[in-house]
Write an enzyme that holds these catalytic residues in place. Structure first.
Site, PDB file in Angstrom:
ATOM      1  N   HIS A  95       0.806  -1.234   0.000  1.00 53.55           N
ATOM      2  CA  HIS A  95       0.000   0.000   0.000  1.00 53.55           C
ATOM      3  C   HIS A  95       0.831   1.273   0.000  1.00 53.55           C
ATOM      4  CE1 HIS A  95      -3.904  -1.988   0.954  1.00 53.55           C
ATOM      5  NE2 HIS A  95      -3.112  -2.877   1.526  1.00 53.55           N
ATOM      6  N   LYS A 145      -8.896  13.366   4.957  1.00 52.50           N
ATOM      7  CA  LYS A 145      -7.963  12.234   4.895  1.00 52.50           C
ATOM      8  C   LYS A 145      -6.982  12.389   6.051  1.00 52.50           C
ATOM      9  CE  LYS A 145      -6.812  13.620   0.633  1.00 52.50           C
ATOM     10  NZ  LYS A 145      -6.923  12.406  -0.153  1.00 52.50           N
ATOM     11  N   ARG A 146      -6.156  11.381   6.296  1.00 55.11           N
ATOM     12  CA  ARG A 146      -5.120  11.501   7.315  1.00 55.11           C
ATOM     13  C   ARG A 146      -4.215  12.695   7.000  1.00 55.11           C
ATOM     14  NH1 ARG A 146      -4.302   8.543  11.959  1.00 55.11           N
ATOM     15  NH2 ARG A 146      -2.103   8.382  11.427  1.00 55.11           N
ATOM     16  N   LYS A 173       0.381  14.354   1.431  1.00 57.12           N
ATOM     17  CA  LYS A 173      -0.989  14.594   0.979  1.00 57.12           C
ATOM     18  C   LYS A 173      -1.242  16.090   0.741  1.00 57.12           C
ATOM     19  CE  LYS A 173      -2.817  10.478   3.389  1.00 57.12           C
ATOM     20  NZ  LYS A 173      -3.477   9.631   2.372  1.00 57.12           N
ATOM     21  N   THR A 200      -8.752   6.325  -1.689  1.00 60.64           N
ATOM     22  CA  THR A 200     -10.080   5.729  -1.880  1.00 60.64           C
ATOM     23  C   THR A 200     -11.150   6.777  -1.594  1.00 60.64           C
ATOM     24  OG1 THR A 200      -9.790   4.845   0.347  1.00 60.64           O
ATOM     25  CG2 THR A 200      -9.564   3.289  -1.469  1.00 60.64           C
ATOM     26  N   LYS A 229     -15.039   7.832  -3.257  1.00 58.45           N
ATOM     27  CA  LYS A 229     -16.277   8.127  -2.512  1.00 58.45           C
ATOM     28  C   LYS A 229     -16.854   9.468  -2.963  1.00 58.45           C
ATOM     29  CE  LYS A 229     -14.157   5.426   1.074  1.00 58.45           C
ATOM     30  NZ  LYS A 229     -13.178   5.478   2.187  1.00 58.45           N
TER      31      LYS A 229
HETATM   32  C1  26Y Z   1       3.430   1.931  10.930  1.00 60.48           C
HETATM   33  C2  26Y Z   1       2.607   0.875  10.397  1.00 60.48           C
HETATM   34  C3  26Y Z   1       2.355  -0.344  11.134  1.00 60.48           C
HETATM   35  C4  26Y Z   1       1.515   1.327   9.491  1.00 60.48           C
HETATM   36  C5  26Y Z   1       0.185   1.402   9.882  1.00 60.48           C
HETATM   37  C6  26Y Z   1      -0.775   1.801   8.995  1.00 60.48           C
HETATM   38  C7  26Y Z   1       1.844   1.644   8.206  1.00 60.48           C
HETATM   39  C8  26Y Z   1       0.868   2.048   7.313  1.00 60.48           C
HETATM   40  C9  26Y Z   1      -0.459   2.124   7.704  1.00 60.48           C
HETATM   41  C10 26Y Z   1      -1.512   2.547   6.791  1.00 60.48           C
HETATM   42  C11 26Y Z   1      -1.352   2.763   5.516  1.00 60.48           C
HETATM   43  C12 26Y Z   1      -2.445   3.192   4.636  1.00 60.48           C
HETATM   44  O1  26Y Z   1      -3.555   3.460   5.066  1.00 60.48           O
HETATM   45  N1  26Y Z   1      -2.193   3.259   3.323  1.00 60.48           N
HETATM   46  C13 26Y Z   1      -3.195   3.670   2.362  1.00 60.48           C
HETATM   47  O2  26Y Z   1      -3.826   2.505   1.849  1.00 60.48           O
HETATM   48  C14 26Y Z   1      -4.913   2.843   1.012  1.00 60.48           C
HETATM   49  C15 26Y Z   1      -5.607   1.561   0.615  1.00 60.48           C
HETATM   50  O3  26Y Z   1      -4.847   0.868  -0.324  1.00 60.48           O
HETATM   51  C16 26Y Z   1      -4.451   3.632  -0.195  1.00 60.48           C
HETATM   52  O4  26Y Z   1      -5.585   4.032  -0.924  1.00 60.48           O
HETATM   53  C17 26Y Z   1      -3.665   4.855   0.239  1.00 60.48           C
HETATM   54  O5  26Y Z   1      -3.122   5.507  -0.885  1.00 60.48           O
HETATM   55  C18 26Y Z   1      -2.568   4.445   1.211  1.00 60.48           C
HETATM   56  O6  26Y Z   1      -1.902   5.581   1.719  1.00 60.48           O
END
Ligand code: 26Y
Length: 803
Positions: A346, A534-535, A540, A642, A646
């Site tokens: 991701h 978004k986060r 971003k 995503t 939406k």
């Molecule tokens: C630090 C670690 C354990 C961690 C925890 C959460 C690393 C990453 C994440 C979350 C990542 C995330 O949400 N990525 C997003 O995934 C979406 C679904 O595929 C994408 O649409 C988006 O671009 C991406 O930033």
């Protein structure tokens, strides 16, 4: 009990009395919510049992989706909708003078995720069940989900989230299926029948207790399972401080870790990952053994998908069970493992790829570490055979290197398929970030463009638009989202466009009311609702958005001829508690809002709103009300996005860079129906490789930028002193890593185009309609069908259900 409103009413009143020992008159909304939740759970229990039974008896292949996050949001409303009983319930309650909406509103979100990755997992569960696919989720039952955000004096404050405080009607605790997971301890070598084998011994046990949540498909009999593990003390060890053991054990499922880069809690996070993986695998294997009495066909009957690298220890853990418990040979165990696991990446941000220090890893998981060493050794040997003498390449690709365990490398080596989440993202993985791996394993790599469940983000969140669509093209789109394309015939139809306008206005009014109630800010519901939710992350570029707002404000103040369509900029974002820069940006948005909203000269044209505590349930009010969808990440950095989907599905127009799924959105609707700006991914990558970007040049040559940046630190924003110096420095001293200044001019131009386009109401509505018509592709039903056929090899059980 849900066949007609009378029988529903009777059942409801009886259940209320029996559960709470209260008369109807004394009961509270909270009582009503739980009563209804329990009734729904009981109602689906026979379908739940028979779905499991059918999966077992038909010997059909199952997929298990392992994810450290599931961002479910509220469940009551969606469950009633999927069961097709929402209307009966609503009418039945309304006769009792109870509003179903009020009941739905008191449900606390299940917020077991940070953002996109967690919400994707939740959308996938809905699609799996709705498509009658045998697919289940495995996650952790965090006691506290993502923190609650309060904004105090413009700053983010985090409070622990407490979703379980009033109990959870949806879960079923299954103590009889608890599983033991062991940490620490040592590895013992044993000799049996002349063979050496290893065992993990003297570990510290934690009991993983499953809580099952039903996943109800849309108007079908399938009820799949989301199994969330709770960490509890196992048998109390004699030699340890009992309280300390209890505290340490329960800590494993206490908090969801915010996605941050901070050190603290590292070991606990690794514990969580192994806890999820070990409990899930043991439980999957137990079920498989019960049905087949052997594990030799495991990969034929089970697919395990890992959502990013967080559950990647599924690979060595499955090896451990096959080797140490099942006594298989390495080659056989490896064949099964590497044909069972598939992996989604991701992110392309290399700093976001997980790497664990061996020093920390090995003592916690000694046997798992040994197995990783062996996987690494065999993999490096294979590399050596293909690339003899190419030490550099082998070092770059190794799983263990420089004192670190590289989780993404382990994931690629141990999976049979690896996918990115949007076309451009998969291409970047293949051509850059994972180029060496792609060359070595070309057949593993594939793309699966993300999707969202249209049943939550359109049918549930926007009933007004849903009814309008159904009036025009019928309701087939609910089961077959691709048929939204039929709307294309109506994009110039005056009565459809009139309907679209009315719906949007209605939803904007509703959001305006919520905003006023929450923030006290009165906004003009005829203004353009321009939204970025978004986060909060540097890549971003919420900062680009806010700098543009500062520029607009300056223009409005200084140039009497400058006119714009009134605009309301709406933000929602949580920043990781330790992410210092991101928190500054939140404060900046709020400081700018304070100035802009209180200036009588500009406030008829410009308003800025920061909505506190952005989460799934709030998002359901935001997307339907948006006109403009801000998707402005630095090209190449956002894997997919995503939220963009939406917005599109609810008729907002994308203002974005050629990044992530924006690329496919713009292909789907055509260049005339989106506002694209900024550097392309290749240009960003070329700057990164060859240098040549000088943020100062843009500062010197663009007066607008100069003025805006000076105002970050010169006292223009009251009571902020040197608060925003780090932002100023990041742009100028640190040469603007995310090319905010580089894209500024292009963004301003794109925003002017938005402004002009909105003046032509009919044209805007046509663009909006075109976006809705092409949004079917971005349903997670399409995504899941692709995963099911290309990766998992699973099939619909619809025919089996009807027998
Ligand atoms: C630090 C670690 C354990 C961690 C925890 C959460 C690393 C990453 C994440 C979350 C990542 C995330 O949400 N990525 C997003 O995934 C979406 C679904 O595929 C994408 O649409 C988006 O671009 C991406 O930033």
């Amino acid at each position: 009990m849900f066949s007609d409103k009378k029988s529903f009413q009777e059942a409801f009143l009886k259940k209320l009395e029996m559960t709470y020992g209260k008369s109807f008159k004394e009961s509270t909304v909270q009582d009503h919510y739980h009563t209804l939740g329990n009734m729904v759970r009981e109602y689906i229990s026979s379908d739940w049992i028979s779905t499991n039974e059918i999966h077992r008896s038909s010997h059909t292949k199952q997929v298990y989706y392992l994810s450290i996050e599931f961002l479910l949001g509220r469940l009551l409303g969606q469950n009633l909708l999927n069961l097709g009983i929402r209307e009966v319930v609503k009418e039945g309650l309304s006769d009792l003078n109870i509003s179903l909406e009020n009941i739905e509103e008191i449900e606390v979100d299940a917020g077991l995720g940070n953002g996109g990755l967690g919400r994707l997992a939740a959308c996938f569960l809905d699609s799996l069940a709705s498509l009658n696919l045998p697919g289940h989720g495995y996650g952790i039952r965090y006691k506290h989900g993502l923190f609650d955000q309060k904004i105090v004096n413009g700053f983010q404050i985090e409070l622990p989230e407490q979703w379980l405080r009033h109990g959870n009607s949806w879960e079923v605790r299954k103590l009889d299926q608890a599983i033991e997971v062991n940490f620490w301890g040592e590895v013992e070598m044993v000799q049996e029948d002349g063979k050496f084998s290893f065992r993990h011994v003297k570990g510290e046990p934690v009991s993983a207790v499953p809580y099952d949540i039903p996943v109800i498909g849309y108007k079908t009999d399938t009820v799949n399972t989301l199994r969330l593990w709770n960490a509890e003390p196992s048998s109390f060890p004699v030699h340890k401080d009992v309280m300390e053991y209890k505290r340490q054990t329960e800590a494993v499922s206490e908090f969801l870790y915010p996605d941050d880069t901070h050190e603290d809690g590292k070991i606990l996070r690794l514990k969580q990952q192994y806890f999820l993986v070990s409990a899930s695998l043991q439980s999957i294997i137990r079920a498989h053994r019960n049905t087949y009495q052997t594990l030799t066909n495991f990969h034929e009957k089970v697919a395990i998908h890992i959502n990013d690298t967080h559950p990647v220890l599924a690979i060595p853990e499955l090896m451990r069970i096959l080797l140490d418990e099942e006594k298989m040979e390495w080659e056989d165990a490896w064949y099964i493992t590497s044909n069972t696991i598939s992996y989604t990446n991701h992110t392309t941000l290399s700093e976001a790829l997980e790497k664990w220090p061996i020093d920390l890893f090995q003592p916690l998981l000694p046997r798992v570490y040994m197995i990783i060493e062996e996987i690494n050794e065999r993999f490096c040997k294979e590399l050596w055979e293909s690339y003899p003498g190419d030490w550099q390449r082998i070092e770059n690709m190794a799983i263990l290197a420089h004192g670190l365990v590289k989780m993404a490398h382990l994931a690629i080596v141990g999976s049979y398929k690896v996918n990115g989440v949007a076309k451009i993202h998969t291409d970047i993985l293949k051509e850059r970030e994972m180029k060496d791996f792609y060359q070595f394993y070309p057949a593993k790599f594939n793309n699966k463009t993300n999707g969202i469940t249209h049943r939550r983000w359109l049918l549930k969140a926007n009933p007004q638009l849903s009814s309008l669509i159904t009036e025009v093209i019928g309701d087939q789109w609910i089961k077959q989202p691709h048929s939204l394309i039929k709307l294309q015939e109506y994009v110039k139809d005056p009565s459809f466009l009139q309907g679209l306008k009315t719906v949007k206005q209605q939803r904007k009014k509703l959001l305006a009311d919520i905003i006023q109630e929450q923030t006290g800010i009165k906004i003009d519901s005829n203004s353009i609702f321009d939204v970025q939710v978004k986060r909060l992350h540097a890549y971003k570029r919420q900062l680009l958005n806010v700098l543009h707002i500062m520029y607009l404000y300056n223009r409005l103040k200084e140039d009497p001829n400058f006119q714009i369509v009134p605009r309301t900029f709406i933000f929602g974002a949580k920043a990781s508690p330790g992410y210092y820069y991101a928190k500054k940006v939140i404060k900046l948005i709020n400081s700018v809002a304070d100035v802009v909203n209180h200036d009588p000269q500009t406030s008829p044209f410009l308003k800025v709103v920061f909505l506190e505590n952005y989460r799934v349930s709030l998002a359901e009010y935001i997307f339907p009300a948006a006109d403009v969808s801000e998707q402005i990440s630095t090209a190449s950095k956002e894997a997919s996005g995503t939220g963009n989907m939406k917005f599109m599905m609810n008729g907002a127009l994308t203002l974005g860079t050629m990044d992530g799924a924006n690329v496919e959105i713009s292909e789907a609707v055509g260049k005339d129906n989106v506002f694209i700006f900024g550097l392309k991914a290749e240009e960003v990558l070329s700057y990164q490789q060859n240098g040549g970007y000088r943020a100062y040049d843009y500062y010197h040559h663009d007066k607008r930028i100069r003025q805006v940046l000076e105002r970050l630190t010169n006292g223009f924003l009251p009571d902020t002193y040197d608060l925003f110096e780090p932002i100023y420095d990041s742009l100028l001293m640190q040469n603007d890593e995310y090319y905010v200044l580089r894209d500024f001019d292009s963004y301003v131009t794109a925003q002017q185009k938005v402004n002009e386009a909105y003046r032509n109401e009919n044209k805007w509505l046509q663009m909006s309609a075109t976006n809705i018509a092409h949004s079917g592709f971005f349903s997670s039903d399409r995504t899941i069908e692709e995963y099911a056929s290309d990766i998992w090899g699973i099939h619909s059980t619809k025919n089996l259900l009807n027998q």
